[in-house]
Design a protein around this motif. Structure first.
Motif, PDB file in Angstrom:
ATOM      1  N   THR A 297      10.327  21.332  -7.096  1.00  0.00           N
ATOM      2  CA  THR A 297       9.545  21.095  -5.881  1.00  0.00           C
ATOM      3  C   THR A 297       8.277  20.289  -6.138  1.00  0.00           C
ATOM      4  N   ARG A 298       7.819  20.242  -7.384  1.00  0.00           N
ATOM      5  CA  ARG A 298       6.570  19.554  -7.695  1.00  0.00           C
ATOM      6  C   ARG A 298       6.743  18.040  -7.564  1.00  0.00           C
ATOM      7  N   GLU A 299       5.754  17.376  -6.991  1.00  0.00           N
ATOM      8  CA  GLU A 299       5.818  15.925  -6.839  1.00  0.00           C
ATOM      9  C   GLU A 299       5.831  15.249  -8.206  1.00  0.00           C
ATOM     10  N   LYS A 300       6.761  14.301  -8.381  1.00  0.00           N
ATOM     11  CA  LYS A 300       6.880  13.598  -9.660  1.00  0.00           C
ATOM     12  C   LYS A 300       5.823  12.499  -9.745  1.00  0.00           C
ATOM     13  N   THR A 301       5.189  12.425 -10.928  1.00  0.00           N
ATOM     14  CA  THR A 301       4.160  11.412 -11.139  1.00  0.00           C
ATOM     15  C   THR A 301       4.462  10.639 -12.412  1.00  0.00           C
ATOM     16  N   GLY A 302       3.857   9.468 -12.542  1.00  0.00           N
ATOM     17  CA  GLY A 302       4.065   8.678 -13.743  1.00  0.00           C
ATOM     18  C   GLY A 302       3.162   7.462 -13.765  1.00  0.00           C
ATOM     19  N   VAL A 303       3.259   6.690 -14.865  1.00  0.00           N
ATOM     20  CA  VAL A 303       2.468   5.478 -15.011  1.00  0.00           C
ATOM     21  C   VAL A 303       3.272   4.475 -15.841  1.00  0.00           C
ATOM     22  N   PHE A 304       3.171   3.234 -15.504  1.00  0.00           N
ATOM     23  CA  PHE A 304       3.917   2.161 -16.169  1.00  0.00           C
ATOM     24  C   PHE A 304       3.249   1.812 -17.507  1.00  0.00           C
ATOM     25  N   THR A 305       4.078   1.596 -18.545  1.00  0.00           N
ATOM     26  CA  THR A 305       3.543   1.268 -19.882  1.00  0.00           C
ATOM     27  C   THR A 305       3.261  -0.221 -20.052  1.00  0.00           C
ATOM     28  N   GLY A 306       3.884  -1.050 -19.181  1.00  0.00           N
ATOM     29  CA  GLY A 306       3.785  -2.499 -19.351  1.00  0.00           C
ATOM     30  C   GLY A 306       4.932  -3.076 -20.158  1.00  0.00           C
ATOM     31  N   SER A 307       5.793  -2.215 -20.724  1.00  0.00           N
ATOM     32  CA  SER A 307       6.927  -2.686 -21.538  1.00  0.00           C
ATOM     33  C   SER A 307       8.245  -2.493 -20.805  1.00  0.00           C
ATOM     34  N   ARG A 316      20.618  -5.489 -18.658  1.00  0.00           N
ATOM     35  CA  ARG A 316      19.563  -5.623 -17.652  1.00  0.00           C
ATOM     36  C   ARG A 316      18.213  -5.144 -18.207  1.00  0.00           C
ATOM     37  N   LYS A 317      17.140  -5.841 -17.876  1.00  0.00           N
ATOM     38  CA  LYS A 317      15.794  -5.470 -18.283  1.00  0.00           C
ATOM     39  C   LYS A 317      15.236  -4.444 -17.296  1.00  0.00           C
ATOM     40  N   VAL A 318      14.793  -3.272 -17.803  1.00  0.00           N
ATOM     41  CA  VAL A 318      14.280  -2.214 -16.932  1.00  0.00           C
ATOM     42  C   VAL A 318      12.890  -1.777 -17.416  1.00  0.00           C
ATOM     43  N   PRO A 319      11.977  -1.477 -16.510  1.00  0.00           N
ATOM     44  CA  PRO A 319      10.613  -1.076 -16.897  1.00  0.00           C
ATOM     45  C   PRO A 319      10.601   0.307 -17.562  1.00  0.00           C
ATOM     46  N   ILE A 320       9.682   0.486 -18.492  1.00  0.00           N
ATOM     47  CA  ILE A 320       9.525   1.783 -19.181  1.00  0.00           C
ATOM     48  C   ILE A 320       8.277   2.468 -18.629  1.00  0.00           C
ATOM     49  N   TRP A 321       8.473   3.643 -18.075  1.00  0.00           N
ATOM     50  CA  TRP A 321       7.389   4.436 -17.512  1.00  0.00           C
ATOM     51  C   TRP A 321       7.109   5.667 -18.379  1.00  0.00           C
ATOM     52  N   VAL A 322       5.973   6.283 -18.153  1.00  0.00           N
ATOM     53  CA  VAL A 322       5.659   7.597 -18.719  1.00  0.00           C
ATOM     54  C   VAL A 322       5.647   8.583 -17.553  1.00  0.00           C
ATOM     55  N   GLY A 323       6.338   9.702 -17.691  1.00  0.00           N
ATOM     56  CA  GLY A 323       6.384  10.700 -16.621  1.00  0.00           C
ATOM     57  C   GLY A 323       6.358  12.103 -17.183  1.00  0.00           C
ATOM     58  N   ASP A 324       5.556  12.995 -16.604  1.00  0.00           N
ATOM     59  CA  ASP A 324       5.423  14.334 -17.179  1.00  0.00           C
ATOM     60  C   ASP A 324       6.595  15.249 -16.829  1.00  0.00           C
ATOM     61  N   TYR A 325       7.542  14.774 -15.997  1.00  0.00           N
ATOM     62  CA  TYR A 325       8.725  15.596 -15.756  1.00  0.00           C
ATOM     63  C   TYR A 325       9.743  15.450 -16.882  1.00  0.00           C
ATOM     64  N   VAL A 326       9.463  14.569 -17.844  1.00  0.00           N
ATOM     65  CA  VAL A 326      10.268  14.446 -19.058  1.00  0.00           C
ATOM     66  C   VAL A 326       9.541  15.199 -20.167  1.00  0.00           C
TER      67      VAL A 326
END
Length: 811
Positions: A297-307, A316-326
């Motif tokens: 139920t908790r809202e998922k948050t994250g931030v883009f690494t730039g890579s 396919r090229k896909v963006p790499i994020w950091v997320g605390d649900y991992v």
């Protein structure tokens, strides 16, 4: 009130002690039965009702088995290391060794007053050097086999207890002992490789006679899943990372990847543009518990690494994020995100405006079920297992993936930054590195004079006398390991020490332990399903593989006792003021009344709320039994001749007697103690009824009273010994064989049937078993009570169900 009470308890406990009646004879060629209750922690000086509910009824079961021909081994001891004693010391200034030893002395007296068959000569106390010497030995054997290792890792830290916690000791993000919120902290810690045994721990569960819920909890905790490891290479870099997925059939739908904030790759992947945002996010994540981060139920948050990374299946090229649900502690600490077919990924992609592309045919997005692959090139149309295998095979051919089994189970973290525990037998040398303490130098004793006020550091590190030593390899100055072992290490093997507790040369003699174990019946609380019970299975398997024992499971059969609640129906606690101390009740009623109330008033596996009226009722029952047995003795002492014929009253007594034996034999085996005592009450009623007969058959009366006392003995051992003496039988009733029933006595020439009027039971009558349907109808209509109720009514019809009831339909 009868004269039964603590005076009778003391009399027979003294006699049992003097005669050594319960001393276990390991040379007895009979059937050995190892009965064990989870030993108690002496955090307080008094046993409470919960202790009694654990120990008393199990002693009844052990006595029952003894009278059925088993050579019973039932040891007792104390799980004496741990935080409560240390925290008590910090609060009061009383040293944990002193408070623990005092509490043990008090609890021993109470346990002896219980009158159980405990083999006290086999007692173990885990905080004594002659025990923890061998706990340290077990650790060293694991170390030598590569099953104990040290590494730097993010660990669960309780800021209140100032120590590390194993994953199993964190409940809903909080310390299971003090309920403080747990945080993550990077520390160098000792781990045991329980994951090496994950498959066997899982597969052997079904062979055990354990509660299904407990087995299900362990299966879930181990969390075995079969899937695929896929390798994602980082764009413009030599770096790469793996993701584990059970849905490789959705690989074409990956539109971004997410790393756990703790993943060491994060710092390497983050570009200068996003560095400050990522650092801030990582700091926020440290404040969150794993439970919170995994919440659906908790809202998922994250931030883009730039890579960016390359999807291995389509380039396919896909963006790499950091997320605390991992989580870094599960899988690889990285996930491939398929927002069209995963709810968390869908919410994340929607929030951050990332692509969502369907690759499985089906309903509304996010569609999380299996289906045919679409938008997946050569794999279109494949589904389920066929699709998973085909995509995995393709990755293998490209050397970008392979099939893999993953587990939720993590290695067991055993380092504790506290004082009151077994020192870890390791020495750190600048020249030789990590060096195990030679076995000849065990135990590494816990020093008494140590400053143990918690400050986040191991208290032993503040004791120069303890820490400073010499390396056993090169002789150079060295430092002892200052952490102590998780107390669950002490209890992970204690059942192996009991049968050989005085062995000063070995932890245990292999031949002796192989004869005695595994434990036949183990009893304790279900809260230990994913800690003690799992750890004990792991240590047993490891010692088996090292050749020290020849069995792989510690406990063949397991029973969980229920919880005794306060009179208010709530869990007992001092703060609620609803705790029940057995001592006052035992002083008033005696140990057996207290024991019998616990067994009669509650289902053993469920428990329930305490009732003062209930124990008073049990006291009245014991009084009644005492009066009836004395009346029987008076009858047997009369100068009367046995009757030559057997009348209906004698047949009824004989039926109740043998039915009681049959029922108790069946129900006691299953620990259904409440129904056993109900049968004893029925037997008591039958004896009382028979005593009112004018002409009594003294042979049947004597046989019945002898059998009754034998049946009563496991449930009320002191009282039964007293009654056994009163009826003139030789010591001891526990040297007697449990009664056996005669099947012929259970064939009744008469049966009881119910009589209903318009479907409601109004009376019951005894009738011969050979009556015809017409005769049964007549017998029902001749019942006086039924005749009264049918006055002024017209009978419409009479329905007879043979052997059960007659239903009279009337208006």
């Amino acid at each position: 009130m009868t004269n039964y009470g603590t005076n009778i308890d003391a009399k027979w406990q003294k006699k049992w002690e003097e005669t050594g009646i319960y001393k276990f004879d390991e040379n007895n060629p009979g059937k050995n039965l190892y009965v064990l209750e989870m030993f108690s922690y002496p955090s307080a000086s008094k046993l409470h009702a919960g202790h009694w509910f654990n120990y008393g009824p199990v002693d009844t079961w052990a006595r029952f088995k003894r009278m059925n021909g088993y050579n019973v081994f039932q040891p007792m001891g104390f799980d004496a290391f741990g935080l409560p004693a240390e925290n008590f010391a910090i609060k009061t200034g009383i040293h944990p060794k002193d408070s623990t030893e005092k509490n043990i002395e008090s609890m021993e007296k109470q346990l002896r007053a219980m009158g159980a068959m405990f083999n006290w000569e086999n007692e173990i106390i885990t905080c004594n050097p002659d025990y923890y010497k061998w706990t340290q030995w077990v650790f060293l054997q694991l170390y030598k086999k590569g099953l104990a290792y040290r590494k730097n890792a993010p660990v669960n830290w309780c800021p209140s207890c100032n120590t590390v916690l194993a994953n199993e000791q964190v409940l809903d993000g909080c310390c299971e002992r003090c309920s403080s919120e747990v945080i993550k902290k990077d520390l160098t810690q000792w781990f045991l490789k329980i994951t090496d045994y994950a498959d066997e721990l899982l597969e052997k569960l079904d062979e055990l006679d354990w509660p299904e819920q407990t087995k299900a909890m362990q299966k879930h905790w181990i969390g075995r899943s079969t899937g695929t490891d896929a390798i994602f290479k980082v764009v413009d870099s030599d770096l790469e990372f793996e993701v584990f997925t059970t849905r490789v059939d959705t690989l074409f739908g990956v539109t971004y990847a997410v790393l756990a904030p703790e993943n060491p790759l994060v710092d390497k992947l983050t570009t200068d543009e996003y560095k400050s945002q990522v650092e801030e996010y990582k700091n926020q994540a440290k404040k969150q518990s794993e439970i919170e981060r995994q919440s659906i139920t908790r809202e998922k948050t994250g931030v883009f690494t730039g890579s960016y990374a390359i999807n291995p299946i389509n380039g396919r090229k896909v963006p790499i994020w950091v997320g605390d649900y991992v989580l870094s502690t599960y899988g690889t600490g990285a996930v491939m995100a398929v927002p069209a077919h995963d709810e968390r990924d869908f919410a994340f992609a929607t929030k951050y405006n990332l692509p969502i592309e369907r690759v499985i045919e089906g309903g509304e997005l996010p569609f999380t079920e299996y289906g045919k692959m679409v938008n997946s090139g050569e794999f279109n149309g494949l589904e389920g297992e066929e699709a998973r295998k085909a995509v995995t095979k393709k990755l293998e051919s490209m050397k970008l993936g392979s099939e893999k089994v993953n587990y939720r189970l993590r290695d067991w973290l055993v380092s504790r930054q506290r004082y009151w525990g077994a020192p870890i037998p390791i020495i750190h040398c600048e020249k030789c590195g990590t060096v195990p303490v030679p076995e000849k130098d065990l135990p590494v004793e816990l020093p008494y004079d140590v400053e143990f006020t918690p400050d986040g550091k191991s208290p032993l590190s503040k004791s120069p006398e303890f820490v400073n030593t010499t390396c056993p390899v090169c002789g150079a100055p060295a430092k002892r390991e200052a952490d102590t072992l998780d107390t669950f290490v002490c209890s992970s093997w204690y059942f192996l020490r009991y049968p050989d507790n005085n062995n000063s040369e070995k932890a245990f003699d292999t031949d002796k332990i192989n004869r005695m174990l595994p434990v036949d019946k183990y009893v304790g609380g279900p809260e230990h399903a994913c800690m003690h019970l799992l750890y004990a299975r792991f240590i047993t398997k490891a010692l088996r593989d090292m050749g020290y024992i020849n069995f792989g499971e510690p406990f063949t059969s397991l029973t969980h006792q229920g919880l005794i609640l306060g009179p208010d129906g709530l869990k007992m606690s001092k703060s609620k003021g609803n705790t029940i101390s057995p001592d006052d009740y035992i002083s008033e009623f005696g140990a057996d009344v207290f024991r019998m109330y616990l067994m009669f008033g509650f289902d053993y596996t469920e428990g329930g709320a305490w009732s003062d009226e209930g124990i008073k009722s049990m006291g009245r029952f014991i009084d009644r039994v005492d009066r009836i047995i004395n009346s029987c003795v008076e009858e047997l002492n009369k100068d009367t001749n046995d009757k030559t014929s057997i009348d209906a009253a004698e047949k009824e007594l004989n039926y109740v007697r043998h039915n009681s034996i049959k029922s108790i034999l069946e129900d006691a085996e299953k620990m259904q103690f409440n129904t056993c005592i109900a049968r004893l009450m029925e037997f008591t009623n039958a004896l009382s009824k028979y005593l009112n007969e004018e002409n009594k058959n003294t042979s049947i009366l004597k046989e019945s009273i002898v059998d009754f006392v034998k049946l009563l003995a496991p449930f009320a051992p002191h009282f039964a010994e007293e009654q056994w003496e009163i009826i003139g039988m030789p010591y001891s009733v526990f040297n007697e064989k449990f009664p056996v029933f005669n099947p012929k006595a259970l064939i009744k020439e008469e049966i009881e049937i119910a009589i209903q009027i318009n479907g409601k039971i109004k009376s019951r009558i005894e009738i011969p078993t050979n009556l015809t349907e017409k005769e049964i109808k007549n017998a029902a209509l001749e019942d006086f009570h039924i005749q009264e109720l049918l006055k002024d009514k017209t009978i419409i019809k009479i329905i007879v169900i043979k052997g059960r009831l007659v239903n009279i339909v009337a208006k």
